[in-house]
Design a protein around this motif. Structure first.
Motif, short mmCIF file in Angstrom:
data_model
loop_
_atom_site.label_atom_id
_atom_site.label_comp_id
_atom_site.label_asym_id
_atom_site.label_seq_id
_atom_site.Cartn_x
_atom_site.Cartn_y
_atom_site.Cartn_z
N LEU A 1 0.85 -1.19 0.00
CA LEU A 1 0.00 0.00 0.00
C LEU A 1 0.88 1.23 0.00
N LYS A 2 0.51 2.21 -0.81
CA LYS A 2 1.30 3.43 -0.97
C LYS A 2 0.44 4.62 -0.56
N HIS A 3 1.01 5.50 0.26
CA HIS A 3 0.28 6.70 0.65
C HIS A 3 0.23 7.64 -0.55
N LYS A 4 -0.97 8.09 -0.87
CA LYS A 4 -1.12 8.88 -2.10
C LYS A 4 -0.48 10.26 -2.04
N ASP A 5 -0.22 10.79 -0.85
CA ASP A 5 0.41 12.10 -0.74
C ASP A 5 1.92 12.03 -0.48
N THR A 6 2.32 11.17 0.43
CA THR A 6 3.72 11.12 0.82
C THR A 6 4.54 10.10 0.04
N GLY A 7 3.88 9.10 -0.53
CA GLY A 7 4.58 8.06 -1.27
C GLY A 7 5.16 6.96 -0.40
N VAL A 8 4.89 6.99 0.90
CA VAL A 8 5.36 5.96 1.82
C VAL A 8 4.68 4.63 1.47
N ILE A 9 5.46 3.57 1.38
CA ILE A 9 4.92 2.26 1.05
C ILE A 9 4.95 1.37 2.29
N LYS A 10 3.81 0.74 2.57
CA LYS A 10 3.71 -0.21 3.68
C LYS A 10 3.29 -1.56 3.11
N THR A 11 3.86 -2.61 3.65
CA THR A 11 3.50 -3.96 3.27
C THR A 11 2.67 -4.56 4.40
N SER A 12 1.54 -5.17 4.03
CA SER A 12 0.67 -5.75 5.04
C SER A 12 0.24 -7.14 4.60
N PRO A 13 0.19 -8.07 5.55
CA PRO A 13 -0.33 -9.39 5.22
C PRO A 13 -1.83 -9.33 4.97
N LEU A 14 -2.31 -10.25 4.17
CA LEU A 14 -3.73 -10.30 3.83
C LEU A 14 -4.24 -11.69 4.20
N GLY A 15 -5.35 -11.74 4.89
CA GLY A 15 -5.91 -13.02 5.30
C GLY A 15 -5.73 -13.24 6.79
N PHE A 16 -5.65 -14.49 7.18
CA PHE A 16 -5.52 -14.87 8.59
C PHE A 16 -4.23 -14.31 9.18
N SER A 17 -4.32 -13.79 10.39
CA SER A 17 -3.16 -13.18 11.05
C SER A 17 -2.54 -14.16 12.04
N TRP A 18 -1.53 -14.89 11.56
CA TRP A 18 -0.82 -15.82 12.43
C TRP A 18 -0.09 -15.10 13.54
N THR A 19 0.44 -13.92 13.24
CA THR A 19 1.17 -13.19 14.26
C THR A 19 0.24 -12.74 15.39
N THR A 20 -1.00 -12.38 15.05
CA THR A 20 -1.96 -12.00 16.08
C THR A 20 -2.35 -13.21 16.91
N LEU A 21 -2.47 -14.36 16.28
CA LEU A 21 -2.79 -15.58 17.03
C LEU A 21 -1.66 -15.91 18.02
N LEU A 22 -0.42 -15.75 17.58
CA LEU A 22 0.72 -16.12 18.42
C LEU A 22 1.10 -15.04 19.45
N PHE A 23 1.00 -13.77 19.06
CA PHE A 23 1.50 -12.70 19.93
C PHE A 23 0.41 -11.76 20.44
N GLY A 24 -0.84 -11.99 20.07
CA GLY A 24 -1.96 -11.24 20.62
C GLY A 24 -1.94 -9.76 20.31
N VAL A 25 -2.23 -8.97 21.31
CA VAL A 25 -2.39 -7.53 21.13
C VAL A 25 -1.09 -6.81 20.80
N PHE A 26 0.03 -7.47 21.02
CA PHE A 26 1.31 -6.82 20.76
C PHE A 26 1.52 -6.53 19.27
#
Length: 96
Positions: A5-30
């Motif tokens: 995902l790219k910010h339309k004004d600043t051009g900053v690009i972030k990568t995000s997983p899509l689908g089930f969140s294994w990290t949330t299952l393993l590490f919770g709210v952190f």
């Protein structure tokens, strides 16, 4: 699967997983705290407290989708065609 995902004004690009969140299952709210998603950090804590921990089993199914929607509300757009198609296939954006 990950989307860019790219910010339309600043051009900053972030990568995000899509689908089930294994990290949330393993590490919770952190996970939400590390991603800077303070609202969902506290909301996850409240959900876990009110459901005596059972909420931990349901949040990983929805968290990545919620995180991506929050980024898009802040001005992020799909950075490439693959990301656009992946987000459309999951119903996060409407296909063009």
């Amino acid at each position: 699967m990950q989307v860019n995902l790219k910010h339309k004004d600043t051009g900053v690009i972030k990568t995000s997983p899509l689908g089930f969140s294994w990290t949330t299952l393993l590490f919770g709210v952190f996970v939400s705290l590390i991603r800077g998603d303070v609202k969902w950090f506290f909301l996850s804590l409240v959900i876990a407290f009110l459901t005596f921990g059972i909420g931990w089993l349901f949040i990983p199914f929805i968290y990545n989708k919620i995180y991506i929607k929050n980024l898009m509300e802040k001005g992020y757009i799909p950075a490439d065609d693959f990301s656009k198609q992946a987000l459309a296939s999951k119903g996060i954006i409407t296909p063009e």
